[in-house]
Write a protein that holds these residues in place. Structure first.
Motif, mmCIF file in Angstrom:
data_model
loop_
_atom_site.group_PDB
_atom_site.id
_atom_site.type_symbol
_atom_site.label_atom_id
_atom_site.label_comp_id
_atom_site.label_asym_id
_atom_site.label_seq_id
_atom_site.Cartn_x
_atom_site.Cartn_y
_atom_site.Cartn_z
ATOM 1 N N VAL A 170 21.692 -26.052 -14.976
ATOM 2 C CA VAL A 170 20.618 -25.245 -14.392
ATOM 3 C C VAL A 170 21.090 -24.774 -13.029
ATOM 4 C CG1 VAL A 170 18.291 -25.316 -13.386
ATOM 5 C CG2 VAL A 170 18.698 -26.293 -15.650
ATOM 6 N N VAL A 171 20.828 -23.498 -12.751
ATOM 7 C CA VAL A 171 21.216 -22.897 -11.486
ATOM 8 C C VAL A 171 19.951 -22.481 -10.743
ATOM 9 C CG1 VAL A 171 22.502 -21.023 -10.401
ATOM 10 C CG2 VAL A 171 23.359 -22.063 -12.505
ATOM 11 N N LYS A 172 19.864 -22.914 -9.496
ATOM 12 C CA LYS A 172 18.782 -22.493 -8.619
ATOM 13 C C LYS A 172 19.285 -21.287 -7.833
ATOM 14 C CE LYS A 172 16.117 -23.992 -4.588
ATOM 15 N NZ LYS A 172 15.869 -25.120 -3.667
ATOM 16 N N VAL A 173 18.516 -20.199 -7.857
ATOM 17 C CA VAL A 173 18.900 -18.997 -7.124
ATOM 18 C C VAL A 173 17.720 -18.514 -6.292
ATOM 19 C CG1 VAL A 173 20.517 -18.300 -8.953
ATOM 20 C CG2 VAL A 173 18.219 -17.313 -8.915
ATOM 21 N N GLU A 174 18.031 -17.697 -5.307
ATOM 22 C CA GLU A 174 17.010 -16.922 -4.610
ATOM 23 C C GLU A 174 17.316 -15.473 -4.940
ATOM 24 O OE1 GLU A 174 16.950 -17.876 -0.455
ATOM 25 O OE2 GLU A 174 16.062 -19.844 -0.826
ATOM 26 N N THR A 175 16.271 -14.705 -5.234
ATOM 27 C CA THR A 175 16.498 -13.333 -5.664
ATOM 28 C C THR A 175 15.425 -12.382 -5.167
ATOM 29 O OG1 THR A 175 16.982 -11.919 -7.572
ATOM 30 C CG2 THR A 175 15.309 -13.636 -7.890
ATOM 31 N N THR A 176 15.822 -11.144 -4.981
ATOM 32 C CA THR A 176 14.891 -10.062 -4.660
ATOM 33 C C THR A 176 14.671 -9.191 -5.899
ATOM 34 O OG1 THR A 176 16.714 -8.656 -3.904
ATOM 35 C CG2 THR A 176 15.582 -9.990 -2.233
ATOM 36 N N ILE A 177 15.264 -9.575 -7.007
ATOM 37 C CA ILE A 177 15.182 -8.814 -8.258
ATOM 38 C C ILE A 177 13.928 -9.241 -9.020
ATOM 39 C CG2 ILE A 177 16.371 -8.271 -10.415
ATOM 40 C CD1 ILE A 177 18.981 -9.227 -8.982
ATOM 41 N N ASN A 178 13.164 -8.272 -9.505
ATOM 42 C CA ASN A 178 11.955 -8.624 -10.261
ATOM 43 C C ASN A 178 12.348 -9.262 -11.595
ATOM 44 O OD1 ASN A 178 11.873 -6.717 -12.569
ATOM 45 N ND2 ASN A 178 11.645 -5.154 -10.997
ATOM 46 N N PRO A 179 11.459 -10.034 -12.213
ATOM 47 C CA PRO A 179 11.805 -10.799 -13.423
ATOM 48 C C PRO A 179 12.347 -9.958 -14.577
ATOM 49 C CG PRO A 179 9.737 -11.579 -12.534
ATOM 50 C CD PRO A 179 10.098 -10.355 -11.749
#
Length: 173
Positions: free
Chosen positions: A67-76
């Motif tokens: 599992v990778v935890k990310v932070e994103t500004t991209i919508n789902p």
């Protein structure tokens, strides 16, 4: 560091076919490297890579899961499109109609902030994550106290209550 509004997102990564003939863990490493290269997405943390028994079909090659935890500004929806593009570039073929099969890579949005989405091609939280040991073991490693937005239980509590008896073995890396 991302500057726009960011969402904390968790992505499941799985494989039971080696990337370019190396080993199955190489498929996970390659997918995470491709995730890290996406504009608007920053990899924050990755769980260990676990060996897990196939679920839903018979196969001699156990999966590797992380599992990778990310932070994103991209919508789902756009993020899902980018994940499917990575899968295709790494050799995953077909329409994904066949749920249970061997694959070079499988990328799933597990959680996206506290968002709840129920659309034809996108469900967040992932509708089966809480039923699958191969998801919950690495998820609990990365975010044990995170609360599932529908179940209102922590990842640790979900894992403790899990009835799935499929084997998940310790870290491969």
């Amino acid at each position: 560091m991302l500057t726009k509004f960011t969402a904390e997102c968790f992505i499941g990564v799985g494989s039971n076919i080696a990337w370019l003939g190396e080993d199955r863990t190489s498929s996970i490493k390659e997918a995470v490297a491709r995730l890290a290269a996406i504009d608007g997405l920053e990899v924050i943390r990755q769980s260990s890579v676990y060996q897990s028994q196939p679920v839903g079909f018979a196969c001699s090659d156990w999966f590797r899961n992380s599992v990778v935890k990310v932070e994103t500004t991209i919508n789902p929806a756009r993020l899902l499109s980018k994940l499917k593009n990575i899968e295709a570039m790494m050799g995953r073929r077909g329409s994904r109609r066949k749920k249970y099969e061997s694959r070079v890579i499988d990328l799933d949005i597990l959680l996206y902030g506290g968002l709840i989405v129920d659309e034809m091609f996108l469900s967040i939280p992932h509708p089966h994550m809480h039923e699958r040991r191969f998801v919950m073991v690495p998820m609990e490693e990365v975010a044990p106290d995170l609360v599932h937005p529908l179940l209102r239980m922590s990842m640790r509590d979900i894992l403790d209550d899990l009835e799935d008896c499929h084997l998940v073995r310790g870290s491969c890396v």
